[in-house]
Design a protein around this motif. Structure first.
Motif, PDB file in Angstrom:
ATOM      1  N   MET A 128      11.750  36.028 -42.443  1.00 25.36           N
ATOM      2  CA  MET A 128      11.656  35.148 -41.275  1.00 25.36           C
ATOM      3  C   MET A 128      10.862  33.911 -41.648  1.00 25.36           C
ATOM      4  N   THR A 129      10.913  32.907 -40.788  1.00 24.29           N
ATOM      5  CA  THR A 129      10.048  31.749 -40.956  1.00 24.29           C
ATOM      6  C   THR A 129       8.592  32.232 -41.059  1.00 24.29           C
ATOM      7  N   GLU A 130       8.243  33.170 -40.198  1.00 21.96           N
ATOM      8  CA  GLU A 130       6.862  33.644 -40.112  1.00 21.96           C
ATOM      9  C   GLU A 130       6.430  34.448 -41.335  1.00 21.96           C
ATOM     10  N   PHE A 136      14.430  21.709 -43.262  1.00 20.93           N
ATOM     11  CA  PHE A 136      13.506  21.893 -42.137  1.00 20.93           C
ATOM     12  C   PHE A 136      13.443  23.366 -41.740  1.00 20.93           C
ATOM     13  N   HIS A 137      14.089  24.194 -42.553  1.00 19.84           N
ATOM     14  CA  HIS A 137      14.086  25.642 -42.334  1.00 19.84           C
ATOM     15  C   HIS A 137      13.518  26.272 -43.602  1.00 19.84           C
ATOM     16  N   VAL A 138      12.864  27.425 -43.469  1.00 26.26           N
ATOM     17  CA  VAL A 138      12.301  28.050 -44.673  1.00 26.26           C
ATOM     18  C   VAL A 138      13.350  28.306 -45.742  1.00 26.26           C
ATOM     19  N   GLY A 161      21.239  36.639 -46.455  1.00 27.17           N
ATOM     20  CA  GLY A 161      20.369  37.190 -45.418  1.00 27.17           C
ATOM     21  C   GLY A 161      20.206  36.199 -44.303  1.00 27.17           C
ATOM     22  N   GLY A 162      19.203  36.430 -43.484  1.00 30.27           N
ATOM     23  CA  GLY A 162      18.951  35.534 -42.362  1.00 30.27           C
ATOM     24  C   GLY A 162      19.715  35.933 -41.121  1.00 30.27           C
ATOM     25  N   ALA A 163      20.718  36.771 -41.286  1.00 30.74           N
ATOM     26  CA  ALA A 163      21.508  37.305 -40.170  1.00 30.74           C
ATOM     27  C   ALA A 163      22.282  38.501 -40.718  1.00 30.74           C
ATOM     28  N   GLN A 201      20.924  41.265 -50.870  1.00 30.05           N
ATOM     29  CA  GLN A 201      20.642  41.002 -49.464  1.00 30.05           C
ATOM     30  C   GLN A 201      19.134  41.052 -49.230  1.00 30.05           C
ATOM     31  N   GLY A 202      18.638  40.117 -48.427  1.00 27.01           N
ATOM     32  CA  GLY A 202      17.207  40.103 -48.143  1.00 27.01           C
ATOM     33  C   GLY A 202      16.959  39.952 -46.670  1.00 27.01           C
ATOM     34  N   TRP A 203      15.793  40.380 -46.271  1.00 26.36           N
ATOM     35  CA  TRP A 203      15.360  40.163 -44.886  1.00 26.36           C
ATOM     36  C   TRP A 203      14.068  39.337 -44.910  1.00 26.36           C
ATOM     37  N   GLY A 210      10.361  41.626 -33.972  1.00 27.78           N
ATOM     38  CA  GLY A 210      11.443  41.567 -32.980  1.00 27.78           C
ATOM     39  C   GLY A 210      12.758  42.078 -33.543  1.00 27.78           C
ATOM     40  N   ASP A 211      12.717  42.665 -34.737  1.00 25.29           N
ATOM     41  CA  ASP A 211      13.949  43.184 -35.342  1.00 25.29           C
ATOM     42  C   ASP A 211      13.987  44.706 -35.253  1.00 25.29           C
ATOM     43  N   ALA A 212      15.179  45.230 -34.937  1.00 22.42           N
ATOM     44  CA  ALA A 212      15.379  46.669 -34.929  1.00 22.42           C
ATOM     45  C   ALA A 212      15.828  47.079 -36.329  1.00 22.42           C
ATOM     46  N   GLY A 226      23.333  27.655 -39.974  1.00 24.48           N
ATOM     47  CA  GLY A 226      24.632  28.302 -40.105  1.00 24.48           C
ATOM     48  C   GLY A 226      24.693  29.615 -39.340  1.00 24.48           C
ATOM     49  N   LYS A 227      23.573  30.001 -38.686  1.00 21.70           N
ATOM     50  CA  LYS A 227      23.591  31.264 -37.941  1.00 21.70           C
ATOM     51  C   LYS A 227      24.287  31.047 -36.598  1.00 21.70           C
ATOM     52  N   VAL A 228      24.976  32.096 -36.129  1.00 21.47           N
ATOM     53  CA  VAL A 228      25.645  31.994 -34.829  1.00 21.47           C
ATOM     54  C   VAL A 228      24.574  31.943 -33.735  1.00 21.47           C
TER      55      VAL A 228
HETATM   56  P1  ADP Z   1      15.849  31.873 -36.364  1.00 18.06           P
HETATM   57  O1  ADP Z   1      15.349  32.694 -35.193  1.00 18.06           O
HETATM   58  O2  ADP Z   1      15.965  30.438 -36.118  1.00 18.06           O
HETATM   59  O3  ADP Z   1      17.053  32.466 -37.008  1.00 18.06           O
HETATM   60  P2  ADP Z   1      14.411  32.703 -38.731  1.00 18.06           P
HETATM   61  O4  ADP Z   1      15.162  32.036 -39.765  1.00 18.06           O
HETATM   62  O5  ADP Z   1      12.952  32.838 -38.876  1.00 18.06           O
HETATM   63  O6  ADP Z   1      14.638  31.956 -37.390  1.00 18.06           O
HETATM   64  O7  ADP Z   1      15.115  34.078 -38.515  1.00 18.06           O
HETATM   65  C1  ADP Z   1      14.558  35.300 -38.856  1.00 18.06           C
HETATM   66  C2  ADP Z   1      15.423  36.382 -38.265  1.00 18.06           C
HETATM   67  O8  ADP Z   1      16.692  36.413 -38.944  1.00 18.06           O
HETATM   68  C3  ADP Z   1      14.878  37.757 -38.429  1.00 18.06           C
HETATM   69  O9  ADP Z   1      13.884  38.043 -37.462  1.00 18.06           O
HETATM   70  C4  ADP Z   1      16.141  38.591 -38.248  1.00 18.06           C
HETATM   71  O10 ADP Z   1      16.459  38.764 -36.871  1.00 18.06           O
HETATM   72  C5  ADP Z   1      17.206  37.748 -38.888  1.00 18.06           C
HETATM   73  N1  ADP Z   1      17.464  38.247 -40.250  1.00 18.06           N
HETATM   74  C6  ADP Z   1      16.878  37.852 -41.394  1.00 18.06           C
HETATM   75  N2  ADP Z   1      17.374  38.524 -42.445  1.00 18.06           N
HETATM   76  C7  ADP Z   1      18.297  39.402 -41.963  1.00 18.06           C
HETATM   77  C8  ADP Z   1      19.152  40.394 -42.540  1.00 18.06           C
HETATM   78  N3  ADP Z   1      19.196  40.618 -43.858  1.00 18.06           N
HETATM   79  N4  ADP Z   1      19.962  41.103 -41.704  1.00 18.06           N
HETATM   80  C9  ADP Z   1      19.954  40.887 -40.373  1.00 18.06           C
HETATM   81  N5  ADP Z   1      19.175  39.961 -39.772  1.00 18.06           N
HETATM   82  C10 ADP Z   1      18.353  39.231 -40.550  1.00 18.06           C
END
Ligand code: ADP
Length: 504
Positions: free
Chosen positions: A309-311, A210-212, A284-286, A305-307, A388-390, A494-496
């Motif tokens: 989002m769902t969007e 249910f998540h990308v 990635g994802g966090a 490592q990748g960056w 919304g990411d720095a 699994g994200k905090v």
């Molecule tokens: P959720 O807000 O539920 O985590 P997403 O899975 O869409 O939803 O999360 C995307 C966000 O995850 C990004 O906007 C960013 O903040 C974070 N993220 C994704 N990849 C990385 C990465 N490689 N390093 C740090 N943060 C990341």
């Protein structure tokens, strides 16, 4: 054989019918491309003829991971419907909100969620509700066994919406990000180009479907190229480590959030695990702590490592294996079909090396949120998505995600990015997990608070952590309080979940 255009499974069922498509590790079911194709066809026909699903209607799922979920996604395409996978960790009122927002025609649920579904039926309009039991007798299996045939397949175009995926709602009510066929296609191209994915690859899915992450990394790219996918019901660190640490499993590709790899590294059998056979391991994802990346690098895993989002239908940037060591900590360079820029609060691009907000534009970016004109107006302008990411980018085009803007706090006028503080604390031996947030403070405006999970028998106390921080961080970044917890709260990926940490 009638092959609907852009239908990946139908194509492989024609070209390589006997090739393995997917395996359900929990129920031990295996499907070739031809078998998968037939099940998809029968379910799509049932949706169309028995449930009256018309192009653009939503078909929701409330299910644990399984190969059925991948079938249902492709069946949605064949019926012209929009696949709406629901997060089964949500409470009934949260599910009710989403169902009333998206108004699906059909809801398919795993039988363990029957109590929630019974409640939802009293609260939402749900014209058709179908149970599912991982291959055993159920409404879903009976619908497939009926063997109906699609009449006049709708054949959606690339700009149509394939998936409606609700964000976690940490910043308000959940929003349904619309993911198009074009976005899935380009994400598949990007994944294939950057991870050496071929027809002989075997991807492992354990992130929730249910998540990308559970769909796009790398199940959809595997189905696009005709590779095979193994689906784990839920992330289980020991089972996952046994699979990926053993060449016989055949797994070549996987992607996880840092917590997945952290939990596997804390298992006793990690020491003997062998990873040479893995072709691509994405993370990635966090934010990932550098020490975690290095721990795996020492065992020969070159994390990509990748960056994303769902969007953005996942990958916006990805680090190549070739640069995994010398650019360790970076989320890599932008994928081929994406424009990225980093801007200051007034929207002006900042110079190389300077932190600003990351913006992205391209074919994988959502056309907008379902029913949310105001959110679309603030998040999307001219096709540019405000993430919304720095982040900052170096002079070779490698991106570094500093933190989420909303997690940054200001202490005595200085910006503090919690990810940097977490990385420093995590370098101490004896720390199992750490999360830092900003909390209100009379003198400094905001100060850091660290939540720490210790490894068993580590004997570390708060003063040890503060002394360690004093050696590695500027004073304004040092947390003013340390709290020890038995575990940190995590979301289903699994994200905090920092919003669940106490601020009082
Ligand atoms: P959720 O807000 O539920 O985590 P997403 O899975 O869409 O939803 O999360 C995307 C966000 O995850 C990004 O906007 C960013 O903040 C974070 N993220 C994704 N990849 C990385 C990465 N490689 N390093 C740090 N943060 C990341």
């Amino acid at each position: 054989m009638d092959v609907p255009h852009y239908d990946w499974i139908a194509h492989h069922a024609m070209v390589t019918p006997g090739a393995p498509a997917q395996e359900d590790l929990h129920s031990k079911r295996r499907f070739t491309y031809l078998e998968m194709h037939r099940r998809i066809d029968a379910w799509a026909a049932w949706l169309q003829q028995e449930a009256g699903v018309r192009p653009g209607d939503r078909v929701a799922t409330l299910c644990h991971n399984s190969t059925d979920a991948n079938e249902m996604m492709f069946a949605a395409q064949r019926a012209g419907a929009i696949h709406l996978p629901l997060n089964w960790r949500l409470a009934v009122p949260e599910l009710e909100f989403i169902l009333n927002d998206a108004t699906p025609t059909v809801l398919v649920y795993s039988e363990e969620f029957a109590p929630q579904v019974a409640e939802l039926r009293g609260r939402c309009v749900l014209p058709h509700v179908v149970s599912k039991r991982d291959g055993e007798d159920s409404g879903y299996e009976r619908a497939i066994a009926a063997g109906l045939t699609l009449a006049a397949p709708p054949r959606p175009g690339l700009d149509d919406v394939w998936v409606l995926m609700y964000t976690s709602g940490t910043t308000g009510r959940p929003k349904g990000a619309q993911i198009t066929y074009r976005a899935q296609l380009f994400n598949a191209i990007h994944a294939t180009m950057t991870t050496e994915l071929t027809r002989r690859s075997r991807g492992l899915t354990y992130l929730p479907q249910f998540h990308v992450g559970g769909i796009c990394l790398y199940a959809m790219p595997c189905f696009h190229i005709g590779a095979s996918v193994a689906v784990m019901r839920q992330f289980d660190p020991q089972w996952c480590l046994d699979l990926i640490g053993t060449p016989a499993s055949g797994i070549t590709h996987l992607f996880g959030v840092p917590t997945n790899f952290l939990f596997m590294s804390q298992l006793p059998s990690f020491a003997e695990a062998r990873f040479e056979h893995l072709v691509s391991v994405g993370i990635g994802g966090a934010a990932s702590a550098l020490s975690l990346l290095k721990l795996y690098a020492d065992k020969g895993v070159l994390f990509q490592q990748g960056w994303g989002m769902t969007e953005t239908c996942t990958i916006g940037t990805l680090l190549s294996k070739e640069r995994a060591l010398d650019k360790i900590g970076s989320s890599g360079q932008q994928v081929l079909h994406a424009d990225l820029k980093i801007v200051d609060p007034s929207g002006v691009e900042v110079p190389t090396g300077q932190v600003g907000e990351l913006l992205i534009k391209g074919p994988t970016v959502t056309p907008g949120y379902w029913n949310r004109p105001e959110a679309n107006a603030t998040s999307l302008a001219d096709g540019w998505l405000r993430t919304g990411d720095a982040a900052y980018v170096d002079d070779e085009g490698f991106y570094y995600i500093v933190d989420r803007w909303k997690d940054m706090f200001i202490s005595g006028g200085e910006n503090v990015y919690p990810a940097e503080v977490e990385d420093a604390i995590f370098r101490m031996p004896g720390i199992a997990e750490v999360a830092v947030i900003g909390v209100a403070d009379e003198k400094w405006g905001e100060v850091g608070r660290a939540f720490v999970v210790l490894k068993a028998g580590s004997g570390i106390d708060a003063d040890d952590i503060l002394e360690h921080c004093a050696r590695h961080l500027a004073r304004f970044k040092i947390p003013k309080s340390i709290r020890f917890l038995p575990e940190l709260p995590h979301n289903a990926t699994g994200k905090v979940t920092k919003h669940a940490l106490p601020r009082e």
